[in-house]
Design an enzyme around this catalytic site. Sequence first.
Site, PDB file in Angstrom:
ATOM      1  N   LEU A 156      10.979 -20.694  -4.003  1.00 38.80           N
ATOM      2  CA  LEU A 156       9.863 -19.872  -3.531  1.00 38.80           C
ATOM      3  C   LEU A 156       8.637 -19.998  -4.444  1.00 38.80           C
ATOM      4  O   LEU A 156       8.781 -20.056  -5.667  1.00 38.80           O
ATOM      5  CB  LEU A 156      10.323 -18.402  -3.532  1.00 38.80           C
ATOM      6  CG  LEU A 156       9.262 -17.339  -3.237  1.00 38.80           C
ATOM      7  CD1 LEU A 156       8.914 -17.333  -1.748  1.00 38.80           C
ATOM      8  CD2 LEU A 156       9.750 -15.947  -3.661  1.00 38.80           C
ATOM      9  N   HIS A 162       2.722   3.067  -8.945  1.00 37.71           N
ATOM     10  CA  HIS A 162       2.592   1.619  -9.195  1.00 37.71           C
ATOM     11  C   HIS A 162       3.843   1.098  -9.914  1.00 37.71           C
ATOM     12  O   HIS A 162       4.351   0.031  -9.588  1.00 37.71           O
ATOM     13  CB  HIS A 162       1.349   1.324 -10.036  1.00 37.71           C
ATOM     14  CG  HIS A 162       0.061   1.701  -9.356  1.00 37.71           C
ATOM     15  ND1 HIS A 162      -0.197   1.390  -8.043  1.00 37.71           N
ATOM     16  CD2 HIS A 162      -1.035   2.373  -9.793  1.00 37.71           C
ATOM     17  CE1 HIS A 162      -1.393   1.841  -7.704  1.00 37.71           C
ATOM     18  NE2 HIS A 162      -1.928   2.443  -8.755  1.00 37.71           N
ATOM     19  N   ASP A 172       0.838  -1.210   0.000  1.00 28.81           N
ATOM     20  CA  ASP A 172       0.000   0.000   0.000  1.00 28.81           C
ATOM     21  C   ASP A 172       0.869   1.254   0.000  1.00 28.81           C
ATOM     22  O   ASP A 172       1.974   1.257   0.560  1.00 28.81           O
ATOM     23  CB  ASP A 172      -0.913  -0.017   1.251  1.00 28.81           C
ATOM     24  CG  ASP A 172      -2.050   0.976   1.135  1.00 28.81           C
ATOM     25  OD1 ASP A 172      -2.288   1.506   0.023  1.00 28.81           O
ATOM     26  OD2 ASP A 172      -2.700   1.245   2.162  1.00 28.81           O
TER      27      ASP A 172
HETATM   28  C1  FPP Z   1      -1.868  -0.002  -3.410  1.00 34.66           C
HETATM   29  O1  FPP Z   1      -1.419   1.333  -3.409  1.00 34.66           O
HETATM   30  C2  FPP Z   1      -1.325  -0.754  -4.534  1.00 34.66           C
HETATM   31  C3  FPP Z   1      -2.052  -1.364  -5.517  1.00 34.66           C
HETATM   32  C4  FPP Z   1      -3.519  -1.337  -5.546  1.00 34.66           C
HETATM   33  C5  FPP Z   1      -1.429  -2.070  -6.644  1.00 34.66           C
HETATM   34  C6  FPP Z   1      -0.149  -2.767  -6.364  1.00 34.66           C
HETATM   35  C7  FPP Z   1       0.553  -2.997  -7.644  1.00 34.66           C
HETATM   36  C8  FPP Z   1       1.880  -2.962  -7.825  1.00 34.66           C
HETATM   37  C9  FPP Z   1       2.852  -2.798  -6.747  1.00 34.66           C
HETATM   38  C10 FPP Z   1       2.459  -3.079  -9.186  1.00 34.66           C
HETATM   39  C11 FPP Z   1       2.249  -4.345  -9.913  1.00 34.66           C
HETATM   40  C12 FPP Z   1       2.435  -5.563  -9.111  1.00 34.66           C
HETATM   41  C13 FPP Z   1       2.934  -6.722  -9.541  1.00 34.66           C
HETATM   42  C14 FPP Z   1       2.876  -7.900  -8.660  1.00 34.66           C
HETATM   43  C15 FPP Z   1       3.565  -6.879 -10.850  1.00 34.66           C
HETATM   44  P1  FPP Z   1      -2.492   2.497  -3.531  1.00 34.66           P
HETATM   45  O2  FPP Z   1      -2.681   2.786  -4.980  1.00 34.66           O
HETATM   46  O3  FPP Z   1      -3.742   2.089  -2.819  1.00 34.66           O
HETATM   47  O4  FPP Z   1      -1.787   3.674  -2.794  1.00 34.66           O
HETATM   48  P2  FPP Z   1      -2.474   4.837  -1.932  1.00 34.66           P
HETATM   49  O5  FPP Z   1      -3.111   4.184  -0.761  1.00 34.66           O
HETATM   50  O6  FPP Z   1      -1.319   5.698  -1.551  1.00 34.66           O
HETATM   51  O7  FPP Z   1      -3.443   5.524  -2.834  1.00 34.66           O
END
Ligand code: FPP
Length: 249
Positions: free
Chosen positions: A132, A38, A21
């Site tokens: 893993l 992201h 997050d």
């Molecule tokens: C949460 O941060 C993150 C996500 C919803 C997406 C996670 C995706 C990645 C790390 C990239 C792709 C992953 C892989 C496995 C290839 P948020 O957007 O909710 O952040 P915020 O709370 O600050 O808005």
Amino acid sequence: MSVKSQLLKDRLPRHVAIIMDGNGRWAKKRGNMRIFGHRNGVKAVRAVTEASAELGIDYLTLYAFSTENWSRPKSEVDALMSLLVSTISDETKTLMKNNVQLRTIGNVETLPQDVRDKLQTCIIQTSNNTGLTLVLALSYSSRWEISKAVKGIAADVKAGKVAIEQINDDLFVSYLETKNIPDPELLIRTSGELRISNFLLWQIAYSELYFSDVLWPDFGKEDFYHALLDFQKRERRFGKTSDQLILNK
Ligand code: FPP
């Protein structure tokens, strides 16, 4: 003494789950679009996957896209899907090199066809790897998984394959997306939020919870080692008393 060298090899969790997050806030702090966060989050995915493989952890589950994430603006959802496709393509070679097997949990049928194709190719290619297991939770939510399990059991009861008296914890687990995967001993959430957000609700019944203030794109190997070290200092009682644990040693 480095944090890594303080870790006890024989007391590592077999399974670590992570709620990644803070990507959006990380990007906003830099005056950028959320997708920039992201994209940088992928570096952290690489770091924790590599660290887990190096340490000999058996399972790493990452909450990459929740059922609720479908409600985000279409542009962000589309960008996240493209990022998934490019990341899987780019990283398959590294997964092979590190003996990592890829798996998914979640309602993957709802993902765009190109994402499903890339995932399937990578899953097949890495299926004989023995190190893993990297589990990506995609279009996943715990309530969806639990409802699906209940429907599966109800159908099998109706068909005469399962008797009501047979329904217990073990049978229930066999209907979950995570069947054959041990429950995570450690659940990490980054970005300072203190929530579980519909993630692995059944499986974390006895997990240790670790909350880090670090935003996901900044989460590196050292932060991961800190979480593991903190885990190793916890006393896991599973409902027993401390005295009972000492006596059983
Ligand atoms: C949460 O941060 C993150 C996500 C919803 C997406 C996670 C995706 C990645 C790390 C990239 C792709 C992953 C892989 C496995 C290839 P948020 O957007 O909710 O952040 P915020 O709370 O600050 O808005």
